[in-house]
Design an enzyme around this catalytic site. Structure first.
Site, PDB file in Angstrom:
ATOM      1  N   HIS A  82       0.689  -1.090   0.063  1.00  0.00           N
ATOM      2  CA  HIS A  82      -0.077  -0.089   0.145  1.00  0.00           C
ATOM      3  C   HIS A  82       0.875   1.233   0.089  1.00  0.00           C
ATOM      4  O   HIS A  82       1.905   1.134   0.694  1.00  0.00           O
ATOM      5  CB  HIS A  82      -1.069   0.180   1.232  1.00  0.00           C
ATOM      6  CG  HIS A  82      -2.172   0.794   0.737  1.00  0.00           C
ATOM      7  ND1 HIS A  82      -3.327   0.197   0.552  1.00  0.00           N
ATOM      8  CD2 HIS A  82      -2.379   2.168   1.135  1.00  0.00           C
ATOM      9  CE1 HIS A  82      -4.333   1.306   0.597  1.00  0.00           C
ATOM     10  NE2 HIS A  82      -3.646   2.213   0.963  1.00  0.00           N
ATOM     11  N   ASP A 161     -14.376   2.464   6.017  1.00  0.00           N
ATOM     12  CA  ASP A 161     -13.291   2.897   5.355  1.00  0.00           C
ATOM     13  C   ASP A 161     -13.634   3.701   4.071  1.00  0.00           C
ATOM     14  O   ASP A 161     -13.603   4.781   3.635  1.00  0.00           O
ATOM     15  CB  ASP A 161     -12.091   2.146   5.143  1.00  0.00           C
ATOM     16  CG  ASP A 161     -10.912   3.101   4.480  1.00  0.00           C
ATOM     17  OD1 ASP A 161     -10.680   4.096   5.154  1.00  0.00           O
ATOM     18  OD2 ASP A 161     -10.306   3.003   3.277  1.00  0.00           O
ATOM     19  N   ARG A 168     -13.855  12.436   3.679  1.00  0.00           N
ATOM     20  CA  ARG A 168     -12.461  13.196   3.765  1.00  0.00           C
ATOM     21  C   ARG A 168     -11.963  13.500   2.463  1.00  0.00           C
ATOM     22  O   ARG A 168     -11.534  14.528   2.453  1.00  0.00           O
ATOM     23  CB  ARG A 168     -11.509  11.917   4.532  1.00  0.00           C
ATOM     24  CG  ARG A 168     -11.365  11.525   5.720  1.00  0.00           C
ATOM     25  CD  ARG A 168     -10.691  10.442   6.210  1.00  0.00           C
ATOM     26  NE  ARG A 168      -9.020  10.797   5.965  1.00  0.00           N
ATOM     27  CZ  ARG A 168      -8.159   9.714   5.522  1.00  0.00           C
ATOM     28  NH1 ARG A 168      -8.565   8.736   5.314  1.00  0.00           N
ATOM     29  NH2 ARG A 168      -7.044  10.344   5.378  1.00  0.00           N
ATOM     30  N   SER A 183      -7.019   4.262   8.173  1.00  0.00           N
ATOM     31  CA  SER A 183      -7.625   3.761   6.960  1.00  0.00           C
ATOM     32  C   SER A 183      -7.035   2.692   6.245  1.00  0.00           C
ATOM     33  O   SER A 183      -7.254   1.695   5.756  1.00  0.00           O
ATOM     34  CB  SER A 183      -7.695   5.020   5.924  1.00  0.00           C
ATOM     35  OG  SER A 183      -7.832   4.725   4.827  1.00  0.00           O
ATOM     36  N   LYS A 187      -7.986  -1.745   6.232  1.00  0.00           N
ATOM     37  CA  LYS A 187      -8.122  -2.258   4.922  1.00  0.00           C
ATOM     38  C   LYS A 187      -6.984  -3.361   4.826  1.00  0.00           C
ATOM     39  O   LYS A 187      -7.267  -4.548   4.541  1.00  0.00           O
ATOM     40  CB  LYS A 187      -7.826  -1.271   3.615  1.00  0.00           C
ATOM     41  CG  LYS A 187      -8.785  -0.339   3.341  1.00  0.00           C
ATOM     42  CD  LYS A 187      -8.787   0.235   1.843  1.00  0.00           C
ATOM     43  CE  LYS A 187      -7.524   1.139   1.960  1.00  0.00           C
ATOM     44  NZ  LYS A 187      -8.093   2.486   2.419  1.00  0.00           N
TER      45      LYS A 187
HETATM   46  N1  URA Z   1      -4.395   5.492   1.436  1.00  0.00           N
HETATM   47  C1  URA Z   1      -5.373   5.055   2.091  1.00  0.00           C
HETATM   48  O1  URA Z   1      -5.981   3.977   1.846  1.00  0.00           O
HETATM   49  N2  URA Z   1      -5.996   5.811   3.007  1.00  0.00           N
HETATM   50  C2  URA Z   1      -5.415   7.066   3.508  1.00  0.00           C
HETATM   51  O2  URA Z   1      -6.142   7.913   4.298  1.00  0.00           O
HETATM   52  C3  URA Z   1      -4.442   7.579   2.845  1.00  0.00           C
HETATM   53  C4  URA Z   1      -3.818   6.850   1.776  1.00  0.00           C
END
Ligand code: URA
Length: 407
Positions: A82, A161, A168, A183, A187
């Site tokens: 990620h 999320d 957001r 967040s 995930k």
């Molecule tokens: N990537 C994400 O999944 N969430 C965030 O808040 C920022 C970047």
């Protein structure tokens, strides 16, 4: 309990209990807490931050809003990655197929664009037919069958999320270390992978502008991962310059394909590095040995074939990928050397062109974006094309000096 009291408490920089966090966030998911109330609470969190205890409690609430995938029926060590987000960051589209083509299973849950940063799910949706809402069973079966699946948050997978992220995006509440950590890690944990590579972007075009903040984010994400029994490797990489030449959804998919087909550039090197780390984590071999495998699969075209297989498997028709046919060249008004390509301004420009959202309901224009034609340290003359815009309409006025620094 009352949502206004909870907002007031956070505004006064007091800690929220797990019950208060659950009341507010679960209430938002169930629609008893309104958009304007959650926006206000998120802004108070952005300004006043959260304690570690609040962050860990909120991760738990996010994870429990949906299912945690059990991927044990998929053989092998599953590795996810990620990025905290940047401009032109299409790394997942390149690294996922590379790693999967080497037999490493990659179950990936991704997000949409956030603020001025793009999102993998929007990029994949630019491919006509591509399904980003996989059911749990489909997701697992696909990883078993072809080694790679990418899904957005759905009804079953981290739905909290999905709704908070969308809010957001349009309320100026993206750049918060606690909210980003919650967040991403909720995930990643719900996604069920054994090991996770985190790329914390740092610089002008990133959400983290200072090394100190990037380190803080990396540290809290590593601790959350450890708490849930995951091996997490974190790296901090530069985001002062857009990543690659193309910015905008379909354009980024095209560049990802070019790199999988052999285009040499800095972005390719970064992808080789990240893919090598993921392969090393999964296979328990050195990063050096993993890099040899990564280069072989890239150079032989196997990684590109895996990309095509992956797109087809999720219903996408890559032959129908298209960009806007209204193009505008932005020419240099100066002679000199390019000393800076301003990632943040390019990110904002791509949202203005329609590649991202300003309001929650906005529909993205997948075909708009920017292709950068001149690179750092390159010399330019007056009248040279610095970048090309793919636009909806040609009524747009751009000052090249807002995007390129030429000395
Ligand atoms: N990537 C994400 O999944 N969430 C965030 O808040 C920022 C970047």
């Amino acid at each position: 309990m009352n949502i206004v009291e909870i907002i007031n408490k956070k505004r006064e920089n007091k800690k929220l209990s797990k019950e208060e966090l659950a009341f507010a966030f679960n209430g938002y998911l169930e629609e008893s807490v309104k958009d304007y109330q959650m926006s206000s609470l998120l802004m108070a969190i952005c300004i006043n931050g959260m304690s570690d205890e609040e962050i860990f409690n909120l991760v738990d609430i996010f994870i429990k809003s949906g299912d945690v995938l059990d991927l044990s029926e998929i053989p092998g060590i599953k590795v996810d990655k990620h990025s905290t987000g940047g401009v032109g960051d299409k790394v997942t589209l390149i690294v996922g197929p590379i790693v999967a083509s080497l037999g490493v299973p990659v179950p990936k849950m991704s997000g949409r664009g956030l603020g001025h940063t793009g999102g993998t799910i929007d990029k994949l949706e630019s491919i006509p037919g591509f399904n980003v809402n996989l059911e749990e069973k489909e997701f697992i079966n696909q990883v078993k069958k072809i080694g790679l699946a990418v899904t957005g948050q759905t009804k079953n997978l981290c739905p909290m999320d999905k709704v908070i992220y969308a809010l957001r995006d349009v309320t100026g509440t993206v750049a918060s270390i606690p909210l980003i950590a919650v967040s991403i890690m909720s995930k990643k944990i719900a996604g069920g992978a054994d090991k996770i590579l985190l790329d914390v972007k740092l610089g002008d075009g990133a959400l983290m502008k200072t090394r100190e903040d990037a380190k803080k984010l990396a540290d809290i994400m590593e601790r959350i991962g450890k708490f849930y029994g995951k091996e997490v490797m974190c790296e901090i990489t530069d985001m002062n310059t857009p990543l690659g030449d193309n910015i905008g959804n379909a354009l980024e998919v095209m560049e990802a394909m070019d790199i999988l087909k052999g285009k040499e550039c800095f972005l390719r090197d970064l992808c080789v590095d990240e893919a090598s780390k993921m392969v090393s984590m999964s296979k328990g071999i050195s990063v050096y040995a993993a890099k040899e495998e990564v280069l072989e699969t890239l150079n032989s075209g196997k990684a590109y074939d895996k990309f095509l297989e992956f797109v087809k498997y999720q219903g996408g028709d890559i032959t129908k990928l298209s960009v806007s046919n209204h193009v505008m060249d932005i020419k240099s008004t100066k002679k000199g050397i390019i000393s800076k390509i301003k990632a943040l301004n390019f990110g904002i420009l791509s949202v203005t062109l329609g590649a991202g959202r300003v309001n929650k309901e906005d529909k993205i224009d997948y075909g708009v974006g920017i292709v950068i034609k001149k690179h750092l340290n390159e010399s330019v003359n007056i009248g040279d094309t610095l970048c090309t815009l793919y636009v909806k309409d040609l009524n747009i006025n751009i000052n090249p000096n807002d995007y390129f620094e030429i000395i």
